[in-house]
Write a protein that holds these residues in place. Structure first.
Motif, PDB file in Angstrom:
ATOM      1  N   GLY A 121      -1.421  16.758 -12.876  1.00 51.18           N
ATOM      2  CA  GLY A 121      -1.892  15.596 -11.768  1.00 51.18           C
ATOM      3  C   GLY A 121      -1.884  14.623 -12.094  1.00 51.18           C
ATOM      4  O   GLY A 121      -2.074  13.722 -12.730  1.00 51.18           O
ATOM      5  N   MET A 122      -1.026  13.415 -10.959  1.00 54.23           N
ATOM      6  CA  MET A 122      -0.939  12.581 -11.461  1.00 54.23           C
ATOM      7  C   MET A 122      -0.537  10.829 -10.343  1.00 54.23           C
ATOM      8  O   MET A 122      -0.217  11.960  -9.079  1.00 54.23           O
ATOM      9  CB  MET A 122      -0.299  11.709 -12.131  1.00 54.23           C
ATOM     10  CG  MET A 122       0.127   9.915 -12.962  1.00 54.23           C
ATOM     11  SD  MET A 122       1.130   9.858 -14.410  1.00 54.23           S
ATOM     12  CE  MET A 122       0.862   7.752 -14.836  1.00 54.23           C
ATOM     13  N   THR A 123      -1.708  10.170  -9.754  1.00 51.47           N
ATOM     14  CA  THR A 123      -1.303   8.860  -8.399  1.00 51.47           C
ATOM     15  C   THR A 123      -1.021   8.067  -8.871  1.00 51.47           C
ATOM     16  O   THR A 123      -2.316   7.595 -10.059  1.00 51.47           O
ATOM     17  CB  THR A 123      -2.229   9.614  -7.535  1.00 51.47           C
ATOM     18  OG1 THR A 123      -2.345  11.010  -7.276  1.00 51.47           O
ATOM     19  CG2 THR A 123      -2.227   8.461  -6.055  1.00 51.47           C
ATOM     20  N   LEU A 124      -0.215   7.129  -8.276  1.00 45.60           N
ATOM     21  CA  LEU A 124      -0.173   5.032  -8.749  1.00 45.60           C
ATOM     22  C   LEU A 124      -0.721   4.868  -7.230  1.00 45.60           C
ATOM     23  O   LEU A 124       0.048   4.908  -6.364  1.00 45.60           O
ATOM     24  CB  LEU A 124       1.176   5.339  -9.079  1.00 45.60           C
ATOM     25  CG  LEU A 124       2.608   5.385 -10.117  1.00 45.60           C
ATOM     26  CD1 LEU A 124       3.736   4.899  -9.932  1.00 45.60           C
ATOM     27  CD2 LEU A 124       1.793   5.548 -11.761  1.00 45.60           C
ATOM     28  N   SER A 125      -2.071   4.362  -7.172  1.00 46.40           N
ATOM     29  CA  SER A 125      -2.922   4.373  -5.795  1.00 46.40           C
ATOM     30  C   SER A 125      -2.246   3.328  -5.343  1.00 46.40           C
ATOM     31  O   SER A 125      -2.323   2.798  -4.452  1.00 46.40           O
ATOM     32  CB  SER A 125      -4.429   3.618  -6.193  1.00 46.40           C
ATOM     33  OG  SER A 125      -4.533   2.916  -7.706  1.00 46.40           O
ATOM     34  N   LYS A 126      -1.434   2.206  -5.676  1.00 40.02           N
ATOM     35  CA  LYS A 126      -0.721   0.607  -5.158  1.00 40.02           C
ATOM     36  C   LYS A 126       0.707   0.690  -6.019  1.00 40.02           C
ATOM     37  O   LYS A 126       0.584   0.861  -7.040  1.00 40.02           O
ATOM     38  CB  LYS A 126      -1.493  -0.082  -5.328  1.00 40.02           C
ATOM     39  CG  LYS A 126      -1.805  -0.380  -6.470  1.00 40.02           C
ATOM     40  CD  LYS A 126      -3.352  -1.455  -5.995  1.00 40.02           C
ATOM     41  CE  LYS A 126      -3.276  -2.443  -7.965  1.00 40.02           C
ATOM     42  NZ  LYS A 126      -4.235  -3.373  -7.949  1.00 40.02           N
ATOM     43  N   ARG A 128      -1.718   0.826 -10.240  1.00 43.19           N
ATOM     44  CA  ARG A 128      -3.221   1.159 -11.400  1.00 43.19           C
ATOM     45  C   ARG A 128      -2.838   3.080 -11.252  1.00 43.19           C
ATOM     46  O   ARG A 128      -2.290   3.662  -9.847  1.00 43.19           O
ATOM     47  CB  ARG A 128      -4.356   1.352 -10.899  1.00 43.19           C
ATOM     48  CG  ARG A 128      -5.680   2.181 -11.673  1.00 43.19           C
ATOM     49  CD  ARG A 128      -6.841   1.692 -10.338  1.00 43.19           C
ATOM     50  NE  ARG A 128      -7.387  -0.413 -10.421  1.00 43.19           N
ATOM     51  CZ  ARG A 128      -7.825  -0.753 -11.245  1.00 43.19           C
ATOM     52  NH1 ARG A 128      -8.708   0.093 -11.650  1.00 43.19           N
ATOM     53  NH2 ARG A 128      -7.848  -1.934 -11.004  1.00 43.19           N
ATOM     54  N   TYR A 129      -2.084   3.874 -12.069  1.00 48.44           N
ATOM     55  CA  TYR A 129      -2.703   5.177 -12.407  1.00 48.44           C
ATOM     56  C   TYR A 129      -3.812   5.826 -12.003  1.00 48.44           C
ATOM     57  O   TYR A 129      -4.957   5.123 -12.574  1.00 48.44           O
ATOM     58  CB  TYR A 129      -1.175   6.023 -13.251  1.00 48.44           C
ATOM     59  CG  TYR A 129      -2.020   5.933 -14.829  1.00 48.44           C
ATOM     60  CD1 TYR A 129      -2.479   6.438 -15.115  1.00 48.44           C
ATOM     61  CD2 TYR A 129      -0.971   4.607 -15.560  1.00 48.44           C
ATOM     62  CE1 TYR A 129      -3.092   6.081 -16.509  1.00 48.44           C
ATOM     63  CE2 TYR A 129      -1.529   4.979 -17.097  1.00 48.44           C
ATOM     64  CZ  TYR A 129      -2.610   5.859 -17.468  1.00 48.44           C
ATOM     65  OH  TYR A 129      -2.515   5.923 -18.825  1.00 48.44           O
ATOM     66  N   SER A 130      -3.849   7.167 -11.475  1.00 50.52           N
ATOM     67  CA  SER A 130      -4.858   8.251 -11.513  1.00 50.52           C
ATOM     68  C   SER A 130      -4.979   9.254 -11.903  1.00 50.52           C
ATOM     69  O   SER A 130      -4.024  10.062 -11.570  1.00 50.52           O
ATOM     70  CB  SER A 130      -6.202   7.900 -10.146  1.00 50.52           C
ATOM     71  OG  SER A 130      -6.272   6.083  -9.529  1.00 50.52           O
ATOM     72  N   LEU A 131      -6.067   9.538 -13.521  1.00 48.88           N
ATOM     73  CA  LEU A 131      -4.811  10.973 -13.983  1.00 48.88           C
ATOM     74  C   LEU A 131      -5.851  12.220 -13.284  1.00 48.88           C
ATOM     75  O   LEU A 131      -7.521  11.806 -12.504  1.00 48.88           O
ATOM     76  CB  LEU A 131      -5.071  10.828 -15.230  1.00 48.88           C
ATOM     77  CG  LEU A 131      -4.813   9.620 -15.993  1.00 48.88           C
ATOM     78  CD1 LEU A 131      -5.093  10.114 -17.258  1.00 48.88           C
ATOM     79  CD2 LEU A 131      -2.693  10.536 -16.106  1.00 48.88           C
ATOM     80  N   SER A 132      -5.319  12.804 -13.255  1.00 49.07           N
ATOM     81  CA  SER A 132      -6.114  14.365 -12.248  1.00 49.07           C
ATOM     82  C   SER A 132      -7.844  14.865 -13.629  1.00 49.07           C
ATOM     83  O   SER A 132      -8.543  15.451 -13.211  1.00 49.07           O
ATOM     84  CB  SER A 132      -5.749  15.403 -12.540  1.00 49.07           C
ATOM     85  OG  SER A 132      -4.554  15.971 -13.879  1.00 49.07           O
ATOM     86  N   ASN A 192       0.743  -1.090  -0.004  1.00 48.28           N
ATOM     87  CA  ASN A 192      -0.220  -0.061  -0.223  1.00 48.28           C
ATOM     88  C   ASN A 192       0.791   1.420  -0.075  1.00 48.28           C
ATOM     89  O   ASN A 192       0.550   2.111   1.247  1.00 48.28           O
ATOM     90  CB  ASN A 192      -0.826  -0.153   1.617  1.00 48.28           C
ATOM     91  CG  ASN A 192      -2.124  -0.815   1.241  1.00 48.28           C
ATOM     92  OD1 ASN A 192      -2.322  -0.963   0.067  1.00 48.28           O
ATOM     93  ND2 ASN A 192      -2.158  -2.267   2.438  1.00 48.28           N
ATOM     94  N   ILE A 193       1.892   1.145  -0.840  1.00 45.18           N
ATOM     95  CA  ILE A 193       2.490   2.653  -1.145  1.00 45.18           C
ATOM     96  C   ILE A 193       1.778   3.179  -2.189  1.00 45.18           C
ATOM     97  O   ILE A 193       1.966   2.446  -3.689  1.00 45.18           O
ATOM     98  CB  ILE A 193       4.078   2.081  -1.714  1.00 45.18           C
ATOM     99  CG1 ILE A 193       4.132   1.367  -0.542  1.00 45.18           C
ATOM    100  CG2 ILE A 193       4.310   3.362  -2.015  1.00 45.18           C
ATOM    101  CD1 ILE A 193       5.774   0.553  -0.556  1.00 45.18           C
ATOM    102  N   THR A 194       1.155   4.651  -2.084  1.00 45.96           N
ATOM    103  CA  THR A 194       1.332   5.839  -3.288  1.00 45.96           C
ATOM    104  C   THR A 194       2.220   6.079  -3.686  1.00 45.96           C
ATOM    105  O   THR A 194       3.274   6.583  -3.596  1.00 45.96           O
ATOM    106  CB  THR A 194      -0.324   6.520  -2.624  1.00 45.96           C
ATOM    107  OG1 THR A 194       0.506   7.327  -1.596  1.00 45.96           O
ATOM    108  CG2 THR A 194      -0.984   5.422  -2.678  1.00 45.96           C
ATOM    109  N   PHE A 195       2.135   6.471  -5.308  1.00 43.64           N
ATOM    110  CA  PHE A 195       3.489   7.643  -5.772  1.00 43.64           C
ATOM    111  C   PHE A 195       2.083   9.222  -5.820  1.00 43.64           C
ATOM    112  O   PHE A 195       1.562   8.413  -7.305  1.00 43.64           O
ATOM    113  CB  PHE A 195       4.347   6.959  -6.382  1.00 43.64           C
ATOM    114  CG  PHE A 195       5.064   6.094  -6.498  1.00 43.64           C
ATOM    115  CD1 PHE A 195       6.388   5.907  -6.269  1.00 43.64           C
ATOM    116  CD2 PHE A 195       4.298   4.210  -5.974  1.00 43.64           C
ATOM    117  CE1 PHE A 195       7.255   4.809  -5.584  1.00 43.64           C
ATOM    118  CE2 PHE A 195       5.280   3.417  -5.975  1.00 43.64           C
ATOM    119  CZ  PHE A 195       6.600   3.439  -5.639  1.00 43.64           C
ATOM    120  N   GLN A 196       3.354   9.885  -5.681  1.00 45.31           N
ATOM    121  CA  GLN A 196       1.960  11.241  -6.345  1.00 45.31           C
ATOM    122  C   GLN A 196       3.057  11.645  -7.196  1.00 45.31           C
ATOM    123  O   GLN A 196       4.167  12.313  -6.571  1.00 45.31           O
ATOM    124  CB  GLN A 196       1.564  12.122  -4.744  1.00 45.31           C
ATOM    125  CG  GLN A 196       1.053  13.250  -5.282  1.00 45.31           C
ATOM    126  CD  GLN A 196      -0.803  13.254  -5.778  1.00 45.31           C
ATOM    127  OE1 GLN A 196      -1.100  11.967  -5.431  1.00 45.31           O
ATOM    128  NE2 GLN A 196      -1.307  12.971  -6.895  1.00 45.31           N
TER     129      GLN A 196
END
Length: 407
Positions: A200-205, A123-127, A73-77
């Motif tokens: 903005g972008m986040t890797l949720s896991k 899994r990446y999540s875009l702004s 459970n590491i996120t990358f922001q």
């Protein structure tokens, strides 16, 4: 099973003896290893940790590629906007790394284990939706918008990495799942370049496939070993300006070793007689001497083990034989193992007493390659006990010698 018990019958007459995770970035790994006594160096570690993450969602792809995954459970922001033509590196530690595990029951007993990262997914999540970011006005699948956003697409791994999924787009237009299998000689899966600016972008896991192996499985002692290995971020896992929520990920290994001891006995009966034989003993009337017997056996494995003695009849700290009227005399038992078998003090095993209390033979191990020479169990009724034995009587007894790798 890891315990081998041999039943030996001692029997005879005086005039002629005859045989008778608390932390988000920590993964607790439950694994086991069971070396084959005939080929212990080839043993594989079996991972029993429940599968999570990508391989739980896409079991078919993982099964065909013979991998399994677990989620950290590491996120990358992203630290800010990703500019047009901005690169995201993906550096992973795919080479084998060594670390030590310690035996839970034997102080100072350690073993060397190797670990490597064999695959990574996220899994990446875009702004914004990929369609909004690319400015495309046509109607295509969500996957195609993501393909347009990156060069190359996250679905396309760069050699020597390979993709396990060709379309990981979520219907919401923002999220995308990917997983890359990494070969041993890889240190990166190649950068991804943004064709368009991304606010903005986040890797949720972080989904990780990993492999484990024992450096010398034949040296492992039955029981549990524990130890851990930690990868640091960004030294080991580097994703550029994507900042991790945790500076490390740790594998806590609990390794259950299930060794088998393979022993072949030449017989299950032992004949006891004077040193020169019964005829010589009767002819010369030499009763003041021991009755002796040896039993050959072969150890066909290289696993460390201990030896234990139990008796049908016992006398003090050894076994005994008795006649029809239950007159009992002691039988002292000892063992000789060929080099390079040694005890826990690295001393050779020559006529080492085997006692009911079990002292002295709790940890026998190899200090080199086995020679295949036979081992011996020695049996002796001492002279004083022989003089007490009653003529024209049969003396019998059963002893059990156990070889146990669960030290």
């Amino acid at each position: 099973m890891n315990k081998l018990m041999n039943r030996l019958v001692l029997a005879g007459m005086l005039c002629g003896f005859y045989a008778g995770s608390a932390h988000a970035a920590t993964l607790n790994v439950e694994a086991e290893i069971k070396p084959d006594p005939s080929n212990p160096a080839s043993a594989e570690i079996i991972n029993n940790t429940p599968v999570t993450g990508f391989c739980l969602e896409y079991p078919g792809q993982c099964a065909s590629n013979r991998i399994r995954s677990n989620t950290f459970n590491i996120t990358f922001q992203s630290s800010g906007a990703i500019p047009q033509d901005g690169n995201l590196p993906f550096h992973f530690p795919a080479a084998w790394r060594k670390f030590n595990v310690a035996h839970e029951s034997i102080p100072g007993e350690t073993a060397e284990i190797e670990i490597r990262i064999a695959g990574v997914g996220t899994r990446y999540s875009l702004s914004h939706t990929a369609k909004e970011l690319t400015g495309r006005t046509d109607t295509v699948t969500p996957h195609e918008y993501h393909v347009t956003l990156w060069r190359p697409s996250w679905a396309n791994a760069i050699a020597p990495c390979t993709s396990l999924i060709s379309d990981g787009a979520d219907p919401n237009g923002r999220d995308y799942t990917t997983f890359w299998k990494i070969s041993e000689d890889a240190s990166t899966c190649g950068p991804r370049t943004a064709r368009f600016a991304i606010p903005g972008m986040t890797l949720s896991k972080l989904d990780v496939a990993y492999e484990l192996r024992a450096v010398r499985p034949e040296k492992l002692i039955g029981g549990n070993y524990v130890g851990s290995y930690t990868y640091t971020i960004p030294s080991d896992l580097n994703m550029g300006n994507l900042i991790a929520s945790d500076p490390s990920m740790t594998f806590n290994l609990n390794l259950s070793v299930k060794q088998d001891v393979k022993v072949v006995m030449s017989s299950d009966r032992v004949a006891l007689a004077p040193k020169g034989g019964w005829m010589d003993w009767i002819t010369h009337g030499r009763k003041d001497e021991s009755l002796l017997g040896d039993l050959r056996f072969s150890i066909l494995s290289s696993a460390p083990f201990k030896m234990e003695l139990t008796c049908e009849r016992s006398l003090n700290d050894t076994c005994a034989i008795s006649n029809e009227t239950n007159h009992t005399v002691p039988v002292y038992i000892s063992v000789s193992l060929p080099p390079p078998w040694v005890d826990d003090m690295n001393q050779p095993i020559s006529r080492r007493p085997l006692r009911v209390a079990g002292t002295g033979l709790q940890h026998l191990k190899l200090m080199g390659s086995p020679t295949g020479q036979p081992s011996l169990l020695h049996f002796e009724v001492p002279p004083g006990a022989v003089n007490l034995m009653r003529s024209d009587s049969s003396y019998r007894g059963t002893v059990y010698v156990t070889f146990d790798s669960n030290i």
